[in-house]
Every structure is written in structure tokens, then in C-alpha cells.
Design an enzyme around this catalytic site. Structure first.
Site, PDB file in Angstrom:
ATOM      1  CE1 TYR A  45      -3.892   2.271   0.639  1.00 15.81           C
ATOM      2  CE2 TYR A  45      -2.433   3.328   2.231  1.00 15.81           C
ATOM      3  CZ  TYR A  45      -3.590   3.329   1.477  1.00 15.81           C
ATOM      4  OH  TYR A  45      -4.449   4.406   1.553  1.00 15.81           O
ATOM      5  CE  LYS A  79      -3.567   5.153  -1.655  1.00 19.86           C
ATOM      6  NZ  LYS A  79      -4.643   5.684  -2.536  1.00 19.86           N
TER       7      LYS A  79
END
Length: 249
Positions: free
Chosen positions: A164, A168
Site C-alpha cells: 500500500y 501511494k
């Protein structure tokens, strides 16, 4: 459709931050909000729920799966035919993968969080360029900040969210790239960190939601207000940047 309305497309808008943002924007008479979702059932339900609140603005649904190029192209064609342009694109669709291996997590997470956003941005660029007030907002995270990842004082230091975080960080590069690509054509681009909020993103159900609340997570309605501030020009000075002020991290 009133041509003076601000046309907003939000991907992943059937729940969490996306849904609350669509709900908030729908209270504004001059906005038309398009709920982007990969499920017809969920998309139509979201429109129905917002419409039941008798909004002053208008709202509709478009089928768009950010992992499917054909779906993205079809959505752009539908919106082009109906509205002729997009004034605001909010790349909100995102996941936290629970796949059994790191490789699988990376593939699944990047496919939606990063690759999907990049392809949507590229595909919808012609519609954004037809707007006199074009804005693109990538919903990012403080977990994608390299400097904060290296800061031992960061409350999320050593968070077990490798895939994750990487997705990002790459999304933030997309913001920088699209700022360079489109900035001189009048398109403003941001990475927006909504902060630590209550959503179903973790996939841990009601238990996970309650755990997030206990740890101080805020309502996604607050994130929606932050996005509205960006759309309404209150954060134009932060265009091209990773915007986190007042929203955690």
C-alpha cells in the site's frame, strides 16, 4: 444538463470517502457529481441513497472498472457524449490487499491504486482539457511519503503495509508527472491525504471499523470537506503538491 454546472467524476464512489464526497458535492446546486463504480448494483444504490436526500445538486452513475482499459474507455465515451467535458477528476478508487504473498499484494494494489489512476487520468485528459477550470485530485496517503516513512517519530513508522505504501508513493509521482504534463495547459493536480479515517478499506469488516474509531480515526465526511476545499480553489497554492494540512500524518 445545465452547461454551467461543475462536472465531477469520482472513482470508487460507492462507499467511504468517495461516497461521502459525492454526497457533499450533491448538496451544491452548481455541481453534477458522477459516481464511478465497477458494480452497477452498488453504483445505482449510491445514486438512489443520495437522491433520497433531495440534493440541490445533481448526481448520476457511470460504470468504470479502473483495472479494465475497455471499461475506462467506455466510461469516458459515455461522459463525453452526455456532458462534453470533465471539470474535476477525483482518483479515489483504492484497496489494501490481503493477498497471501507480497508479490500478489503488490500486483493487486498497484493495479488499482496506481495503474488504474494513471490510465484513468490519461484517458480522461481530453475531457479535462475541454474545461476552463480543470482539476485532478489523486487520493493518496501519508503512508506514501518517503520522508515520513523514514521518520521514527511518525506514529505510522514501520507500518506493516509495504504494498500500500509503495503504491501511494508511486501515485504521488503520478501527481508530479501530470503536473508537469498538464500544468501549462491549465490543469491543476494534487495528491490529497484524507488522514486517518473510518472506511472499509482494510477489508476487516465492522470489527476493523470499530478498531479504527478506537484509535482516533475521523469520519470520511471530514475528508469530503477537505476535497471540496480543493475543488473550490481554496488550496490552489498547493497544486502539484502532496497536500496534508489539517488532515493527519
Amino acid at each position: 444538463m445545465d452547461s454551467s454546472k461543475t462536472i465531477v467524476l469520482i472513482t470508487g464512489a460507492t462507499g467511504g470517502i468517495g461516497f461521502e464526497t459525492a454526497s457533499l458535492f450533491a448538496t451544491i446546486p452548481s455541481y453534477h457529481t458522477i459516481i464511478g463504480a465497477r458494480s452497477v448494483e452498488k453504483g445505482e444504490k449510491a445514486v438512489s441513497e443520495i437522491s433520497s436526500q433531495k440534493p440541490q445538486g445533481t448526481v448520476s452513475f457511470v460504470l468504470i472498472d479502473v483495472t479494465d482499459d475497455t471499461s475506462i474507455t467506455a466510461a469516458a465515451s459515455t461522459i463525453a457524449e452526455e456532458f462534453g467535458r470533465v471539470d474535476v477528476l477525483i482518483n479515489n478508487a483504492g484497496i489494501i490487499s490481503r493477498a497471501p504473498s507480497l508479490r500478489a499484494q503488490l500486483r493487486e494494489t498497484f493495479e488499482i491504486n496506481t495503474i488504474g489512476a494513471a490510465v484513468v487520468s490519461q484517458t480522461f485528459t481530453p475531457l479535462l482539457l475541454k474545461s476552463s477550470k480543470a482539476k485532478m485530485i489523486n487520493v493518496s496517503s501519508g503512508l506514501g511519503s518517503i520522508s515520513q516513512t523514514l521518520d521514527p517519530k511518525n506514529p505510522y513508522y514501520k507500518s506493516p503495509a509495504e504494498a500500500y505504501m509503495m503504491s501511494k508513493a508511486a501515485l504521488n509521482m503520478l501527481t508530479a508527472y501530470d503536473t508537469a504534463r498538464l500544468g501549462d495547459q491549465g490543469v491543476k493536480v494534487w495528491s490529497f491525504c484524507p488522514g486517518y479515517v473510518v472506511t472499509g478499506l482494510s477489508g476487516t469488516g465492522e470489527k476493523g471499523i470499530q478498531e479504527r474509531i478506537a484509535r482516533g480515526a475521523k469520519s470520511p465526511k471530514e475528508s469530503a470537506e477537505g476535497l471540496l476545499a480543493v475543488v473550490e480553489g481554496k488550496r490552489d497554492a498547493d497544486a502539484g503538491k502532496f497536500y496534508t494540512e489539517g488532515w493527519g500524518f
